[in-house]
Design an enzyme around this catalytic site. Structure first.
Site, PDB file in Angstrom:
ATOM      1  N   GLU A  28       2.163   3.325 -70.878  1.00 30.22           N
ATOM      2  CA  GLU A  28       0.928   2.581 -71.112  1.00 30.22           C
ATOM      3  C   GLU A  28      -0.065   3.482 -71.849  1.00 30.22           C
ATOM      4  O   GLU A  28       0.111   4.698 -71.898  1.00 30.22           O
ATOM      5  CB  GLU A  28       0.315   2.128 -69.791  1.00 30.22           C
ATOM      6  CG  GLU A  28      -0.143   3.276 -68.897  1.00 30.22           C
ATOM      7  CD  GLU A  28      -1.201   2.847 -67.891  1.00 30.22           C
ATOM      8  OE1 GLU A  28      -2.302   2.503 -68.337  1.00 30.22           O
ATOM      9  OE2 GLU A  28      -0.902   2.871 -66.680  1.00 30.22           O
ATOM     10  N   VAL A 109      -0.721  -1.830 -67.302  1.00 29.98           N
ATOM     11  CA  VAL A 109       0.679  -1.951 -66.872  1.00 29.98           C
ATOM     12  C   VAL A 109       1.268  -3.290 -67.301  1.00 29.98           C
ATOM     13  O   VAL A 109       2.366  -3.350 -67.857  1.00 29.98           O
ATOM     14  CB  VAL A 109       0.792  -1.774 -65.346  1.00 29.98           C
ATOM     15  CG1 VAL A 109       2.193  -2.167 -64.855  1.00 29.98           C
ATOM     16  CG2 VAL A 109       0.476  -0.344 -64.940  1.00 29.98           C
ATOM     17  N   ASP A 141      -8.425 -11.772 -55.791  1.00 32.49           N
ATOM     18  CA  ASP A 141      -8.217 -10.725 -56.790  1.00 32.49           C
ATOM     19  C   ASP A 141      -6.869 -10.030 -56.579  1.00 32.49           C
ATOM     20  O   ASP A 141      -6.707  -9.203 -55.677  1.00 32.49           O
ATOM     21  CB  ASP A 141      -9.366  -9.711 -56.707  1.00 32.49           C
ATOM     22  CG  ASP A 141      -9.397  -8.765 -57.908  1.00 32.49           C
ATOM     23  OD1 ASP A 141      -8.460  -8.810 -58.723  1.00 32.49           O
ATOM     24  OD2 ASP A 141     -10.376  -7.998 -58.023  1.00 32.49           O
ATOM     25  N   ALA A 144      -2.653  -8.478 -62.334  1.00 36.52           N
ATOM     26  CA  ALA A 144      -1.585  -9.068 -63.147  1.00 36.52           C
ATOM     27  C   ALA A 144      -0.377  -8.152 -63.251  1.00 36.52           C
ATOM     28  O   ALA A 144       0.700  -8.596 -63.672  1.00 36.52           O
ATOM     29  CB  ALA A 144      -2.120  -9.379 -64.543  1.00 36.52           C
ATOM     30  N   ASP A 145      -0.543  -6.881 -62.865  1.00 39.85           N
ATOM     31  CA  ASP A 145       0.594  -5.958 -62.908  1.00 39.85           C
ATOM     32  C   ASP A 145       1.764  -6.483 -62.078  1.00 39.85           C
ATOM     33  O   ASP A 145       2.923  -6.363 -62.474  1.00 39.85           O
ATOM     34  CB  ASP A 145       0.186  -4.587 -62.365  1.00 39.85           C
ATOM     35  CG  ASP A 145      -0.838  -3.870 -63.226  1.00 39.85           C
ATOM     36  OD1 ASP A 145      -1.183  -4.387 -64.306  1.00 39.85           O
ATOM     37  OD2 ASP A 145      -1.295  -2.789 -62.807  1.00 39.85           O
ATOM     38  N   LYS A 162      -2.498   1.975 -56.615  1.00 37.21           N
ATOM     39  CA  LYS A 162      -3.754   2.708 -56.491  1.00 37.21           C
ATOM     40  C   LYS A 162      -4.252   2.630 -55.046  1.00 37.21           C
ATOM     41  O   LYS A 162      -4.221   1.575 -54.413  1.00 37.21           O
ATOM     42  CB  LYS A 162      -4.784   2.171 -57.477  1.00 37.21           C
ATOM     43  CG  LYS A 162      -4.364   2.402 -58.932  1.00 37.21           C
ATOM     44  CD  LYS A 162      -5.382   1.865 -59.909  1.00 37.21           C
ATOM     45  CE  LYS A 162      -4.976   2.209 -61.339  1.00 37.21           C
ATOM     46  NZ  LYS A 162      -3.772   1.519 -61.784  1.00 37.21           N
TER      47      LYS A 162
END
Length: 306
Positions: A28, A109, A141, A144-145, A162
């Site tokens: 990325e 990502v 929330d 989209a990864d 994360k």
């Protein structure tokens, strides 16, 4: 550079490696931009990750949007543009970036996985993936990864998700969408800066061939694999310290009304300040380590293809 039917601009070394059945690792570009790491650490991260891939006999392919065109593999001049990039591109934004001719778009990502798949690359390395955010039962929330990993047949190599995310719900989501989650020579799901989140990883793997076989034997042809690699022991930030910093950063972001994609750069900046810059060496170490393992997977996959 060559264009392929999907409209990608593929670097010559990447195109050659793919045509010859060689090993390629997609990377990325967000982590290498000002949105990922401050200068000059972002340039150092780029150099380290590329060299780590090359050292294992694979070809690095940084993904980005430049002048409205999706790129897989960059020239030195193009890399310099990415280092100063300030506009993130998720998978949903790829079509918009092309239609509006964005000057520079650094790929997350989700976008990187999509571009890697379109180019015919099977292995992708990043720092840490996004996931289900804390409070998602109210905000909805979810990064989209996770959807991208579930819908592109790529091995994504990361240091887990994360640490400021809701990690139990992230693992539950990955189970729901059928993504095999593997732990590289480790029994615990890593939390980016720390080697263990306290959550057991669903499946431990100890060699590259098993990872390749998991990709080959998956029951959903479009689904990818998540390989989690813990940060090297010497570079880990103590759990108690990082937990306190994360709690304060999340409380501050909530008070400031920061939501969605803006949360990640805000929290990472706060972590850097509160750890006196220690998070930057940790980021560099885990990113390079992930790139090394990804390249080992890619070379094994290439050697056993057919």
């Amino acid at each position: 550079m060559t264009d392929n039917p999907a409209g990608l601009v593929v670097a010559d070394d990447v195109a050659h490696a793919l045509a010859e059945g060689g090993a390629v690792v997609a990377l990325e570009s967000t982590i290498f931009s000002n949105l990922g790491l401050p200068a000059p650490a972002n340039a150092e991260a780029l150099a380290r990750c590329k060299q780590a891939v090359l050292d294992q006999g694979a070809v690095p392919a940084v993904t980005a949007i430049l002048d409205g065109r999706p790129h897989v593999g960059l020239t030195a001049d193009e890399e310099k543009r990415v280092l100063h990039g300030t506009r993130k591109v998720a998978e949903r934004d790829l079509a918009v970036a092309r239609a509006q001719g964005w000057d520079v778009g650094v790929t997350t990502v989700s976008a990187s996985v999509a571009l890697a798949h379109a180019a015919g690359i099977s292995v992708f390395a990043t720092g840490g993936i996004g996931g289900v955010h804390r409070g998602s039962e109210v905000t909805g929330d979810i990064s989209a990864d996770l959807d991208a990993i579930a819908n592109h047949p790529i091995v994504t190599v990361s240091a887990g998700a994360k640490a400021f995310l809701d990690l139990p719900r992230t693992l539950e989501y990955l189970e729901t969408v059928g993504v095999p989650v593997l732990g590289w020579q480790h029994d615990w799901f890593p939390a980016f800066y720390t080697r263990s989140s306290g959550l057991p990883v669903p499946h431990r793997v100890d060699d590259e061939q098993v990872v390749c076989d998991v990709l080959r034997f998956r029951t959903r042809p479009s689904t990818g694999v998540l390989l989690t690699v813990p940060i090297p022991v010497a570079d880990e930030i103590p759990e108690a310290h990082i937990d306190a910093v994360l709690a304060a950063a999340l409380e501050s972001s909530t008070a400031a009304g920061i939501t969605g994609p803006a949360v990640t750069p805000y929290v990472l900046e706060r972590i850097e300040k509160e750890t006196d810059g220690r998070s930057i060496p940790a980021n560099l170490a885990l990113a390079r380590n992930n790139a090394t393992i990804a390249a080992r997977i890619a070379t094994t996959l290439a050697a056993t293809a057919g």
